[in-house]
Design an enzyme around this catalytic site. Structure first.
Site, PDB file in Angstrom:
ATOM      1  N   LEU A 111     -28.700  -2.200  33.393  1.00 42.89           N
ATOM      2  CA  LEU A 111     -29.938  -1.282  33.175  1.00 42.89           C
ATOM      3  C   LEU A 111     -29.300  -0.065  32.540  1.00 42.89           C
ATOM      4  O   LEU A 111     -28.171   0.200  32.651  1.00 42.89           O
ATOM      5  CB  LEU A 111     -30.387  -1.115  34.641  1.00 42.89           C
ATOM      6  CG  LEU A 111     -30.664  -2.494  35.299  1.00 42.89           C
ATOM      7  CD1 LEU A 111     -31.353  -2.197  36.623  1.00 42.89           C
ATOM      8  CD2 LEU A 111     -31.827  -3.191  34.817  1.00 42.89           C
ATOM      9  N   ASP A 112     -30.428   0.819  32.324  1.00 36.51           N
ATOM     10  CA  ASP A 112     -30.037   1.938  31.990  1.00 36.51           C
ATOM     11  C   ASP A 112     -30.627   2.988  32.789  1.00 36.51           C
ATOM     12  O   ASP A 112     -31.381   2.746  33.742  1.00 36.51           O
ATOM     13  CB  ASP A 112     -30.384   2.351  30.262  1.00 36.51           C
ATOM     14  CG  ASP A 112     -32.108   2.395  30.153  1.00 36.51           C
ATOM     15  OD1 ASP A 112     -32.227   2.719  29.148  1.00 36.51           O
ATOM     16  OD2 ASP A 112     -32.640   2.307  31.191  1.00 36.51           O
ATOM     17  N   SER A 113     -30.344   4.576  32.463  1.00 34.54           N
ATOM     18  CA  SER A 113     -30.731   5.433  33.491  1.00 34.54           C
ATOM     19  C   SER A 113     -32.212   5.412  33.596  1.00 34.54           C
ATOM     20  O   SER A 113     -32.637   5.831  34.941  1.00 34.54           O
ATOM     21  CB  SER A 113     -30.298   6.861  33.086  1.00 34.54           C
ATOM     22  OG  SER A 113     -30.615   6.974  31.840  1.00 34.54           O
ATOM     23  N   HIS A 116     -33.035   2.865  36.347  1.00 31.64           N
ATOM     24  CA  HIS A 116     -32.713   3.357  37.583  1.00 31.64           C
ATOM     25  C   HIS A 116     -33.434   4.399  38.112  1.00 31.64           C
ATOM     26  O   HIS A 116     -33.727   4.601  39.597  1.00 31.64           O
ATOM     27  CB  HIS A 116     -31.191   4.141  37.475  1.00 31.64           C
ATOM     28  CG  HIS A 116     -30.598   4.712  38.699  1.00 31.64           C
ATOM     29  ND1 HIS A 116     -30.126   6.021  38.740  1.00 31.64           N
ATOM     30  CD2 HIS A 116     -30.213   4.120  39.659  1.00 31.64           C
ATOM     31  CE1 HIS A 116     -29.755   6.234  39.975  1.00 31.64           C
ATOM     32  NE2 HIS A 116     -29.782   4.921  40.640  1.00 31.64           N
TER      33      HIS A 116
ATOM     34  N   LYS B  45     -34.613   7.260  22.655  1.00 29.99           N
ATOM     35  CA  LYS B  45     -33.198   7.375  23.387  1.00 29.99           C
ATOM     36  C   LYS B  45     -32.211   7.869  22.458  1.00 29.99           C
ATOM     37  O   LYS B  45     -31.171   8.667  22.973  1.00 29.99           O
ATOM     38  CB  LYS B  45     -32.786   5.945  23.974  1.00 29.99           C
ATOM     39  CG  LYS B  45     -32.938   5.856  25.611  1.00 29.99           C
ATOM     40  CD  LYS B  45     -32.229   5.061  26.259  1.00 29.99           C
ATOM     41  CE  LYS B  45     -32.011   3.509  25.718  1.00 29.99           C
ATOM     42  NZ  LYS B  45     -31.260   2.582  26.761  1.00 29.99           N
TER      43      LYS B  45
END
Lengths: 157, 116
Positions: A111-113, A116, B45
């Site tokens: 997963l990524d931040s 999270h 991103k």
């Protein structure tokens, strides 16, 4: 005169009904506490007695856990663990097979931040209290979350 | 973790929270808005330039304010009658009279209770 007789008869019927019904008083009070509406004079008292005798042990045990003020349900470490894992399994970006208590969100589960942040939000909604950003960035595994919630709710085992 | 990164995550969270209050109990709108917010953040991103990040953050803040202040939900109670849900974040403006020469009812001021 006839009305008087009828009145007396009615009064006698009610009093006999009440007499038989007041015997297991604790159970009736327990039933009423649980919020179950029982029409004592409509139902035959013997049926009410039978039903209440079966329930008396269960009711006397459960009376202690019926609290009459609003509060969260009592937590235990196992309950917290189950709830955290359930919320994570319901999250659509996690595959349930890979999930254990020690899997790292970013490294093991890919997963990524941002995901999270969503997970931490789901935990806030589940347990009902805010998790500040400074603490949230350190909660990188389900075991960390379980320990954090237990610390905040003062659960020791 | 750098301050800007922390700010970005903080705005992400508050934007999600704003969409949750704006679309409360509306499952379709909730899933759609969550998906959209995720998509928009993930597509940006790769942006490295600090100034453009700050601009995008400002945009996110504006969207959040818009959701909190200007989105009102209405629920149909009976055919043709709707109940609005207004919360403390909703922008409440000053009421202007609909007609210049309208006569508004005046109410008696002063003590209303009966004297003992």
């Amino acid at each position: 005169m006839a009305a008087l007789v009828q009145g007396v008869r009615g009064a006698l019927a009610i009093s006999s009904c009440l007499l038989r019904a007041t015997l297991p008083r604790a159970t009736i009070v327990g039933l009423q506490q649980k919020g179950i509406h029982t029409n004592l004079c409509g139902v035959t008292p013997s049926a009410a007695l039978l039903r209440s005798r079966n329930e008396v042990t269960r009711l006397s045990l459960t009376r202690q856990s019926i609290r009459l003020y609003s509060d969260k349900a009592p937590l235990s470490l196992e309950l917290i663990r189950d709830r955290v894992l359930l919320v994570l399994k319901l999250y659509d970006k996690i595959q349930p097979e890979k999930l254990t208590l020690e899997t790292h969100f970013l490294n093991d589960l890919g997963l990524d931040s941002l995901d999270h942040v969503e997970i931490i939000m789901a935990m806030e909604d589940e347990f009902g209290f805010e998790i500040p950003d400074g603490d949230a960035e350190r909660l990188l595994r389900p075991a960390d979350i379980v320990r954090y919630v237990a610390d905040k709710e003062d659960i020791y085992e | 973790m750098s301050m800007l990164r922390r700010e970005v995550l903080h705005h992400f969270k508050s934007l999600l929270r704003a969409s949750q209050t704006a679309f409360k109990e509306d499952a379709l709108a909730l899933t759609a808005s969550r998906k959209k917010i995720n998509e928009e953040y993930k597509s940006k991103k790769h942006v490295k330039d600090q100034d453009s990040i700050k601009e995008l953050l400002k945009f996110s803040k504006d969207v959040e304010t818009e959701l909190k202040q200007n989105v009102i939900q209405a629920k149909e109670k009976s055919p043709g009658k709707f109940e609005l849900r207004i919360h403390e974040g909703t922008a409440k403006l000053i009421n202007f009279p609909f007609r210049e020469d309208a006569e508004l009812p005046t109410f008696k001021t002063g003590r209303r209770c009966k004297k003992p």
